[in-house]
Each structure stands twice: as C-alpha cells, then as structure tokens.
Write an enzyme that holds these catalytic residues in place. Structure first.
Site, mmCIF file in Angstrom:
data_model
loop_
_atom_site.group_PDB
_atom_site.id
_atom_site.type_symbol
_atom_site.label_atom_id
_atom_site.label_comp_id
_atom_site.label_asym_id
_atom_site.label_seq_id
_atom_site.Cartn_x
_atom_site.Cartn_y
_atom_site.Cartn_z
ATOM 1 N N LYS A 152 0.774 -1.129 0.076
ATOM 2 C CA LYS A 152 0.068 -0.061 0.040
ATOM 3 C C LYS A 152 1.147 1.279 -0.158
ATOM 4 O O LYS A 152 2.078 1.238 0.517
ATOM 5 C CB LYS A 152 -0.920 0.012 1.257
HETATM 6 N N1 GLU Z 1 -7.360 0.130 -3.188
HETATM 7 C C1 GLU Z 1 -8.025 -0.990 -3.486
HETATM 8 C C2 GLU Z 1 -8.341 -1.885 -2.194
HETATM 9 O O1 GLU Z 1 -8.180 -1.558 -1.067
HETATM 10 C C3 GLU Z 1 -7.663 -1.457 -4.693
HETATM 11 C C4 GLU Z 1 -6.079 -2.195 -4.703
HETATM 12 C C5 GLU Z 1 -5.903 -2.550 -6.261
HETATM 13 O O2 GLU Z 1 -6.658 -2.682 -7.017
HETATM 14 O O3 GLU Z 1 -4.588 -2.703 -6.323
HETATM 15 O O4 GLU Z 1 -8.209 -2.939 -2.425
#
Ligand code: GLU
Length: 417
Positions: free
Chosen positions: A106
C-alpha cells in the site's frame, strides 16, 4: 481499558487470531506480523504560487510470498505509516482470499487533495511516483487507486514511470483510463464485487434482497456506485447515505440517479430533496437489513457495536470494524462480510487489467463482470464452511483461509539462505 485503535496493531491482532486456529509456530507468526519492506519519501513540490512545499509519502510492501506486491495509493491528510502498514497487510490477505497471484502493498501521501489545484496534484503525483519508482514495476509492485486517487492519478503515475524507463509500461499500475490499457469494469469493480458477495450471502442467510433496506456510509467511488448497484441490481431500498459533510435519510428510499446528479452538482449528498438530515453515527445505528461502511477505518468500535441493528454488514471500506466490535457483532448474530472479501472486487479487476496489459489483449465488460462474479462467489463459498465448522465469524474464517495460503507459499519456497 479503552480499545486500541492503532490500525497496524489491529491488523496484527487479526493475524494472531487466525494463527492460533491454524496452530502456527511463533517464528511464522512473527514473519506474518511485520512488513517486508517500507519506503518513506519526503519530496518537494512546486505550488501554483511559486512556493515549494515538502510532502511525506510511503510505500509499504507487506509480503510477496505468493507473487508481486499489489495495492492502492491513498492521498489523505490523516495518512500515517502505521495506517499504510495495516492497509498493506490487509492487501496481502485480500489477494490471498481471492486466489490472485499477488502479495500485498500500500502507498500513501499525507496531503489534503481537496485543497490542491489539479496542476499541483499532478506535480505531487509525478514526484511521488518517481520517488517510489525504485521499488515498483509490473513484476515487483503494482499500485492502484484508493481513497482520493482515481484513474487520472494512475495515468500520471503510468506516464511518469514510463518516462523514466523510456518506453510505455502500462502494467505498472492498474485502475488506468481505458485509452492507456485500463480494463472495462474497473471503476465499478469494488462496488460490483461487494454487490455479488452480498447477493451470495443473502442466499445462504435467507434474506430477500428485493425486500431489504440498505444504509451506506461514505459516498466516494465504492460507496456511491455500491448504493446504485444495490438499488438497481439487487432491487434493495437504499434509505440512507452519508459523506464527509453529513448524512441523509428517507424511509421510502432515495432515488439513486437523482442523488448521484445532486452529488455531482453540489459536491455532497446533504440537502437532497425529500430527505432528512442525519449524522454518520445515526446512520450506523439505523434499523436496516444491510449496512455498508464505505468510508474509512475504525467506524464500528466497542462504543457503538452493540447499537448496530443491521442484520448484515458489508465492508466496502478497509478496516471499518475494530476487533472488539467484531466480537460484539458476532455475539449479537450480525453477519459481517469482511473487507478482505467484500471489497476485493477492486483488486480482482485490477488483476484482470494487469493480465490484459501483459497479454495486450482486452476483454469485454461482460467477460470482466462474469469472471468477477465467479471469483467473488467462489471465495464466499469457500470461506462460509470454515466459519460454520469452526463456529467463528466470517473475518476470522477469511483470515484462516488466506493466511494458510501465504504460509504454504512461504514454506514451499523455504527460508533463504
Ligand atoms: N485500493 C483498493 C483496495 O483497497 C484496490 C487495490 C488494487 O486494485 O490494487 O483493495
């Protein structure tokens, strides 16, 4: 003692709970309780008035035993390193829940994007991308949108990374616009995935979605599209929604199309014709069939969990419920579909996008949605029997299912050197 609301400590507590059921040794628990790699970047951005401001951003790669790291980038004034760590851990379990060949990561930048111009945001995004470019890439770590980032943010990230490399690299991020290698269905995917899981759960829990009432907290990408899909595709009645400015309620149901127009025009859901103003706290405690937290972390805590009247909770946000609240809800018979399952539609279609980019061969919207539904219902139907057999809540069952796969991958690869 008041409940500990530190997101990372919550994330570790969740892993430890499943580790006990899986009878993991202490060395393995330690591996799973720490991020593999963390990068902090402090970087200057030129503002429109000519001044220079230094921003702080992070990229945390939590675990890559099952494949390259994957996870979104969040722009928010309250971003902290511990929050990004927690979100990276949750991505690890989420990709495993969905059987996607990824680890978890993240990113986040401490910034209030609502106070920046478009040009300032572009410069901030590009500089952040160049700072983290040493650890991202289609085989290493693939960012995507999250809170207050979108397909335009991804286009700038893709372009910056490509300029550094000297050629176009569409697979470095997902959630891109269609014109540069995005996927059909990606922008709706988080909400659509949640709707598919809610439908699968309604079937096994004996709930008729056509007669169900819904309250949605948060009206960003996941929440607003979710509210529309619950209303249009499940036939449920959305009686309340909220955003950062406040909430609205109408016991006869809110007209979703008109509400989306109102939000587009005024920037908020508040003051919508025919609705009554309510607070976020009141929304969470409404007597509805389905409650959809789609905003930020730590919304349902030990303080308000016992006042929740919803029969089912569908977590479109990451980390909206604390461990103490989980216990209370489970005891009270509330059926909770955890974030690592309920909001996994986003990363699942991100995976489809990455696969399409690598193959340079693109699928139709029908193909994307059909494959998404297949994977979402498989994950739900794999996790439900674990919850029933062990008599545990759905979050713990999802963790047992996901953590085991990460552990198996780690064990078969072996410990180097
Ligand atoms: N931000 C989204 C999540 O928390 C998508 C992450 C992604 O597509 O890699 O799952």
């Amino acid at each position: 003692m008041p409940e500990n609301l530190d997101q990372f400590e919550i994330a570790v507590a969740q892993v430890r709970k499943s580790a006990e059921i899986l009878k993991l040794d202490s060395g393995m628990v330690e591996i799973l309780s720490k991020p593999k790699r963390e990068l902090t970047v402090n970087f200057p951005v030129r503002m429109d008035d000519g001044s220079v401001k230094v921003f702080t951003g992070y990229r945390v790669q939590y675990n890559y035993s099952r494949g390259p790291c994957k996870g979104g980038v969040r722009f928010h004034p309250n971003v902290t390193l511990n929050e990004v760590r927690a979100l990276a851990a949750w991505m690890t379990w989420k990709t495993s829940v969905m059987n996607l060949p990824y680890g978890g990561a993240k990113g986040g930048v401490i910034v209030d994007p609502k106070k920046m111009s478009r040009n300032e945001l572009e410069r901030l995004t590009r500089r952040y991308t160049s700072e983290i470019s040493i650890i991202i890439g289609p085989e290493k770590d693939i960012p995507a949108p999250d809170v207050y980032t979108d397909s335009q943010t991804m286009a700038w990230m893709m372009d910056t990374f490509s300029m550094i490399k000297g050629y176009s690299v569409p697979g470095v991020v997902t959630g891109k616009p269609l014109s540069i290698g995005g996927s059909e269905g990606r922008s709706e995917a988080t909400a659509r995935g949640a709707m598919y899981v809610a439908r699968a759960a309604a079937k096994t829990q004996g709930m008729d979605t056509k007669k169900a009432t819904v309250a949605v907290q948060g009206f960003g990408n996941a929440g607003s599209i979710g509210a529309r899909l619950f209303s249009e595709e499940l036939g449920s009645k959305v009686v309340a929604v909220s955003d950062s400015k406040g909430g609205i309620y109408n016991k006869n149901g809110l007209d979703m199309r008109k509400l989306l127009d109102h939000k587009a025009k005024t920037g908020s859901v508040i003051n919508f014709t025919g609705s009554k103003a309510i607070s976020n706290e009141e929304l969470l405690q409404l007597d509805v069939d389905m409650l959809v937290p789609a905003a930020l972390e730590n919304q349902i805590t030990e303080k308000n969990a016992s006042s929740i009247k919803a029969k089912m909770i569908i977590e479109e946000a990451n980390g909206p419920t604390t461990p103490k609240a989980d216990e209370i809800l489970h005891k009270n018979g509330v059926f909770l579909l955890p974030d690592v399952l309920a909001n996994a539609g986003g990363v699942t279609v991100s995976y489809f996008e990455w696969v399409q980019d690598i193959q340079s061969y693109f699928w139709s919207l029908e193909e994307v949605n059909q494959r998404l539904e297949t994977l979402m219902s498989k994950a739900y139907n794999d996790i439900l029997p674990i919850a029933r057999k062990e008599n545990i809540d759905m979050r713990t069952a999802a963790y047992v299912y996901a953590v085991k796969k990460v552990v198996d991958a780690h064990r078969i690869r072996g410990l180097w050197p």
